[in-house]
Design a protein around this motif. Structure first.
Motif, PDB file in Angstrom:
ATOM      1  N   SER A  99       0.813  -1.221   0.000  1.00  0.00           N
ATOM      2  CA  SER A  99       0.000   0.000   0.000  1.00  0.00           C
ATOM      3  C   SER A  99       0.845   1.269   0.000  1.00  0.00           C
ATOM      4  CB  SER A  99      -0.952   0.001   1.194  1.00  0.00           C
ATOM      5  OG  SER A  99      -0.244  -0.113   2.417  1.00  0.00           O
ATOM      6  N   ARG A 100       2.127   1.183   0.337  1.00  0.00           N
ATOM      7  CA  ARG A 100       3.018   2.344   0.293  1.00  0.00           C
ATOM      8  C   ARG A 100       3.989   2.278  -0.890  1.00  0.00           C
ATOM      9  NH1 ARG A 100       2.794   5.279   4.998  1.00  0.00           N
ATOM     10  NH2 ARG A 100       1.742   4.259   6.759  1.00  0.00           N
ATOM     11  N   HIS A 101       3.816   1.281  -1.741  1.00  0.00           N
ATOM     12  CA  HIS A 101       4.765   1.062  -2.833  1.00  0.00           C
ATOM     13  C   HIS A 101       4.244   1.584  -4.167  1.00  0.00           C
ATOM     14  CE1 HIS A 101       6.521  -1.588   0.142  1.00  0.00           C
ATOM     15  NE2 HIS A 101       7.585  -1.751  -0.629  1.00  0.00           N
ATOM     16  N   VAL A 102       5.190   1.905  -5.027  1.00  0.00           N
ATOM     17  CA  VAL A 102       4.908   2.275  -6.412  1.00  0.00           C
ATOM     18  C   VAL A 102       5.540   1.198  -7.290  1.00  0.00           C
ATOM     19  CG1 VAL A 102       5.303   3.968  -8.236  1.00  0.00           C
ATOM     20  CG2 VAL A 102       4.854   4.735  -5.889  1.00  0.00           C
ATOM     21  N   ILE A 119      -2.658  -7.102  -6.589  1.00  0.00           N
ATOM     22  CA  ILE A 119      -1.811  -6.477  -5.570  1.00  0.00           C
ATOM     23  C   ILE A 119      -2.399  -5.133  -5.165  1.00  0.00           C
ATOM     24  CG2 ILE A 119       0.276  -7.647  -6.371  1.00  0.00           C
ATOM     25  CD1 ILE A 119       1.115  -5.050  -7.748  1.00  0.00           C
ATOM     26  N   ASN A 120      -2.055  -4.675  -3.951  1.00  0.00           N
ATOM     27  CA  ASN A 120      -2.642  -3.434  -3.433  1.00  0.00           C
ATOM     28  C   ASN A 120      -1.641  -2.287  -3.459  1.00  0.00           C
ATOM     29  OD1 ASN A 120      -1.014  -4.363  -1.298  1.00  0.00           O
ATOM     30  ND2 ASN A 120      -2.283  -3.337   0.236  1.00  0.00           N
ATOM     31  N   ALA A 121      -0.831  -2.223  -4.520  1.00  0.00           N
ATOM     32  CA  ALA A 121       0.160  -1.156  -4.626  1.00  0.00           C
ATOM     33  C   ALA A 121      -0.510   0.208  -4.629  1.00  0.00           C
ATOM     34  CB  ALA A 121       0.988  -1.328  -5.900  1.00  0.00           C
ATOM     35  N   ARG A 122       0.192   1.189  -4.060  1.00  0.00           N
ATOM     36  CA  ARG A 122      -0.328   2.565  -4.039  1.00  0.00           C
ATOM     37  C   ARG A 122      -0.606   3.055  -5.459  1.00  0.00           C
ATOM     38  NH1 ARG A 122       3.390   7.724  -2.221  1.00  0.00           N
ATOM     39  NH2 ARG A 122       1.822   9.380  -2.504  1.00  0.00           N
ATOM     40  N   TYR A 123       0.351   2.872  -6.331  1.00  0.00           N
ATOM     41  CA  TYR A 123       0.187   3.172  -7.759  1.00  0.00           C
ATOM     42  C   TYR A 123       0.861   2.078  -8.572  1.00  0.00           C
ATOM     43  CZ  TYR A 123      -1.310   7.929  -6.635  1.00  0.00           C
ATOM     44  OH  TYR A 123      -2.004   9.008  -6.149  1.00  0.00           O
ATOM     45  N   ASP A 162       4.984  15.869  -6.529  1.00  0.00           N
ATOM     46  CA  ASP A 162       6.155  15.423  -5.767  1.00  0.00           C
ATOM     47  C   ASP A 162       6.513  13.978  -6.110  1.00  0.00           C
ATOM     48  OD1 ASP A 162       6.384  17.867  -4.538  1.00  0.00           O
ATOM     49  OD2 ASP A 162       5.340  17.275  -2.711  1.00  0.00           O
ATOM     50  N   LEU A 163       5.496  13.117  -6.192  1.00  0.00           N
ATOM     51  CA  LEU A 163       5.768  11.724  -6.537  1.00  0.00           C
ATOM     52  C   LEU A 163       6.232  11.609  -7.983  1.00  0.00           C
ATOM     53  CD1 LEU A 163       5.847   8.800  -5.714  1.00  0.00           C
ATOM     54  CD2 LEU A 163       3.398   8.614  -6.233  1.00  0.00           C
ATOM     55  N   ASP A 165       8.054  13.726  -9.484  1.00  0.00           N
ATOM     56  CA  ASP A 165       9.469  14.103  -9.457  1.00  0.00           C
ATOM     57  C   ASP A 165      10.326  12.945  -8.953  1.00  0.00           C
ATOM     58  OD1 ASP A 165       8.883  16.610 -10.413  1.00  0.00           O
ATOM     59  OD2 ASP A 165       8.926  17.582  -8.447  1.00  0.00           O
ATOM     60  N   GLU A 166       9.857  12.235  -7.923  1.00  0.00           N
ATOM     61  CA  GLU A 166      10.603  11.090  -7.405  1.00  0.00           C
ATOM     62  C   GLU A 166      10.736   9.995  -8.465  1.00  0.00           C
ATOM     63  OE1 GLU A 166      10.162   9.737  -3.176  1.00  0.00           O
ATOM     64  OE2 GLU A 166       8.306  10.904  -3.326  1.00  0.00           O
ATOM     65  N   ILE A 167       9.636   9.733  -9.161  1.00  0.00           N
ATOM     66  CA  ILE A 167       9.678   8.718 -10.225  1.00  0.00           C
ATOM     67  C   ILE A 167      10.599   9.165 -11.346  1.00  0.00           C
ATOM     68  CG2 ILE A 167       8.276   7.528 -11.966  1.00  0.00           C
ATOM     69  CD1 ILE A 167       5.909   7.804  -9.911  1.00  0.00           C
ATOM     70  N   GLY A 168      10.535  10.454 -11.665  1.00  0.00           N
ATOM     71  CA  GLY A 168      11.383  10.980 -12.726  1.00  0.00           C
ATOM     72  C   GLY A 168      12.858  10.816 -12.431  1.00  0.00           C
ATOM     73  N   ALA A 169      13.229  10.885 -11.136  1.00  0.00           N
ATOM     74  CA  ALA A 169      14.638  10.753 -10.767  1.00  0.00           C
ATOM     75  C   ALA A 169      15.166   9.344 -10.992  1.00  0.00           C
ATOM     76  CB  ALA A 169      14.823  11.149  -9.296  1.00  0.00           C
ATOM     77  N   ILE A 170      14.267   8.370 -11.114  1.00  0.00           N
ATOM     78  CA  ILE A 170      14.693   6.985 -11.348  1.00  0.00           C
ATOM     79  C   ILE A 170      15.172   6.791 -12.784  1.00  0.00           C
ATOM     80  CG2 ILE A 170      13.853   4.591 -11.478  1.00  0.00           C
ATOM     81  CD1 ILE A 170      11.932   5.299  -9.193  1.00  0.00           C
ATOM     82  N   PHE A 171      14.576   7.523 -13.712  1.00  0.00           N
ATOM     83  CA  PHE A 171      14.844   7.304 -15.135  1.00  0.00           C
ATOM     84  C   PHE A 171      15.954   8.224 -15.632  1.00  0.00           C
ATOM     85  CE2 PHE A 171      10.738   5.442 -14.535  1.00  0.00           C
ATOM     86  CZ  PHE A 171      10.682   4.413 -15.454  1.00  0.00           C
ATOM     87  N   PRO A 172      16.680   7.781 -16.654  1.00  0.00           N
ATOM     88  CA  PRO A 172      17.787   8.582 -17.176  1.00  0.00           C
ATOM     89  C   PRO A 172      17.362   9.610 -18.212  1.00  0.00           C
ATOM     90  CG  PRO A 172      17.741   6.486 -18.316  1.00  0.00           C
ATOM     91  CD  PRO A 172      16.655   6.424 -17.269  1.00  0.00           C
ATOM     92  N   MET A 173      16.077   9.646 -18.541  1.00  0.00           N
ATOM     93  CA  MET A 173      15.572  10.570 -19.551  1.00  0.00           C
ATOM     94  C   MET A 173      14.316  11.256 -19.025  1.00  0.00           C
ATOM     95  SD  MET A 173      14.354   7.367 -19.877  1.00  0.00           S
ATOM     96  CE  MET A 173      15.464   6.551 -21.032  1.00  0.00           C
TER      97      MET A 173
END
Length: 379
Positions: A99-102, A119-123, A162-163, A165-173
Motif C-alpha cells: 500500500s506504500r509502494h509504487v 496487488i494493493n500497490a499505491r500506484y 512530488d511523486l 518528481d521522485e519517479i522521474g529521478a529513477i529514469f535517465p531521460m
C-alpha cells in the motif's frame, strides 16, 4: 537523500537499468527469480555487474532471489521481466502489503489492470518502451542506446507532482506523462516492430538461427509495408478511444532523436538496432510469445469492441498461432482476462482514467467489479 530502487528481472533491461542507476549513485537491488538466475549467478561469481558502450563501468547491485528483500529495500519496484513472466511475479508480490509502494512495469503491455486485481500497490505505472537498447551476456550488459524520452502513465491517474518528481529521478531521460495506461498500451510499438518481420523471416530464423541483421536485412520493402499496415490499424484503434497516436516512425524518431522519413529508412539506418544482429534464434522468441499475446491480442480485441476489424493484426496473430501451435487469442491478454469483455467503450475508458476517489465512487461494470474492494483498501 540517496534513491533506492528494487528491480525485478536480471535480464537485458533489468541489468541495464541496474547499471545505469548505480552509475547515477542510487542504491539498487536486482531480483532474479529462483528459476532464472543465470545472469545473477554470473554477477555473484564475478562480484560485479559490468556494463559497456553507452554505460561504462563495474557496478555492485545487491542481488537477491527473495521477494521479501524487494519489498523491504525500496518503495519503488521496477518490473522488467517479459510479459509472460508477469503472472509469476504478481503471485509473489500478492503476499505482501504494497500500500506504500509504487510498482512500475517496463514495458507495460496492459500490465496495470491485471496487477490491480492482484496487488494493493499505491500506484501501478506502465512505460511504453524499455529505456535501453541492451543485451546481457556473460555478466556484461551492453547498452547500445538510451531513449531520449519515456512515455509513462499511472493507475489510478492522480499522481501528485512530488511523486512524479521522485519517479522521474529513477529514469535517465525526461518522462512524458500520458493520460492513462490505456494510451500507454496503445503506444507499445514492439507489437508493430517485432512479430511481423519475425513471421515473415521464419525460414531464415529457423535456418540461420538468428545469424542475420533483424532490422537491416529482415525488414525489406515488402516487410515494411506489412509493418506499416499493422501500424495504421493500431493508430485507428487508438483514435477510436480518443487518443492522438503517432506513427511508429515518429515514435522511434522521438526515442532516439532521429529524423527518419519512413520505416524502411529507419530499419536500414538505425545504429542502435544494427549494432548487433538482434534476430530471434527460434520462433518462440519474445518477439512472438510476448508481443503477439500481450500486445497484438488486446489491440485486436479493443478494435473489435469499437467495430474495427483489423485484418493485418489478425493475420499476424493467426500466423503466430499456427507456427507455435498455440491459440493466442484464447490464451493471450484478451479482454476477458482484463475484465473488460462485457464493458462498453465508455466503461473501458472510465476504467483506465479514474483517480482513486472517482474509482471508488463511480459505478463499475460487473466484469470490472472484482478490484473495486482493492481500490477502497488503497484509498
Amino acid at each position: 537523500m540517496q534513491t533506492s530502487v528494487s528491480i525485478i528481472g536480471a535480464g537485458n533491461c533489468g541489468c541495464a537499468f541496474a547499471a545505469d542507476l548505480a552509475d547515477r549513485g542510487a542504491n539498487v537491488l536486482l531480483y532474479a527469480h529462483p528459476e532464472h538466475r543465470r545472469h545473477a549467478e554470473t554477477i555473484e561469481r564475478k562480484g560485479y555487474l559490468e556494463a559497456g558502450m553507452k554505460i561504462e563501468g563495474r557496478f555492485h547491485p545487491k542481488v537477491s532471489s527473495d521477494m521479501a528483500d524487494v519489498v523491504r529495500f525500496s518503495k519503488f519496484i521496477v518490473i522488467t521481466v517479459p510479459s509472460y513472466g508477469h503472472d509469476s511475479i504478481l503471485s509473489e508480490l500478492a503476499k505482501f502489503d504494497l500500500s506504500r509502494h509504487v510498482v512500475i512495469s517496463i514495458t507495460g503491455n496492459f500490465f496495470a489492470l491485471m496487477a490491480r486485481r492482484q496487488i494493493n500497490a499505491r500506484y501501478i505505472l506502465e512505460t511504453a518502451t524499455a529505456p535501453y537498447a541492451s543485451r546481457m551476456q556473460d555478466g556484461k550488459v551492453t547498452v547500445m542506446g538510451i531513449k531520449s524520452v519515456m512515455p509513462i502513465a499511472a493507475m489510478p491517474v492522480d499522481v501528485d507532482d512530488d511523486l512524479r518528481d521522485e519517479i522521474g529521478a529513477i529514469f535517465p531521460m525526461p518522462l512524458e506523462w500520458r493520460s492513462n495506461v490505456l494510451e500507454i498500451g496503445m503506444s507499445c510499438i514492439t507489437g508493430v516492430i517485432h512479430p511481423t518481420p519475425a513471421l515473415m523471416n521464419t525460414g531464415w530464423i529457423e535456418t540461420r538461427k538468428g545469424d542475420f541483421y533483424f532490422y537491416r536485412e529482415g525488414m525489406s520493402a515488402s516487410v515494411a509495408r506489412v509493418i506499416g499496415q499493422v501500424d495504421q490499424e493500431r493508430m485507428a484503434i487508438a483514435r477510436e478511444f480518443g487518443f492522438k497516436p503517432q506513427s511508429v516512425v515518429a515514435i522511434m524518431n522521438s526515442y532516439y532523436s532521429r529524423d527518419f522519413a519512413d520505416f524502411g529508412e529507419f530499419a536500414r539506418e538505425t545504429v542502435e538496432h544494427n549494432t548487433t544482429k538482434m534476430a530471434p534464434t527460434h520462433m518462440r522468441d519474445r518477439f512472438i510469445v510476448q508481443d503477439v499475446p500481450y500486445v497484438l491480442v488486446p489491440w485486436f480485441e479493443l478494435g473489435a469492441k469499437v467495430g474495427l476489424h483489423c485484418t493485418a493484426i489478425k493475420s499476424i496473430i493467426d500466423l503466430a498461432s499456427i507456427v507455435n501451435d498455440t491459440d493466442y487469442l484464447a490464451t493471450g491478454r484478451n479482454l476477458r482476462r482484463l475484465g473488460l469483455d462485457t464493458a462498453s467503450k465508455g466503461q473501458v475508458i472510465e476504467t483506465f482514467s479514474a483517480p482513486i476517489a472517482a474509482s471508488i465512487a463511480a459505478p463499475i461494470a460487473p466484469s470490472i467489479a472484482p478490484w473495486a474492494d482493492e481500490l477502497r483498501r488503497i484509498a
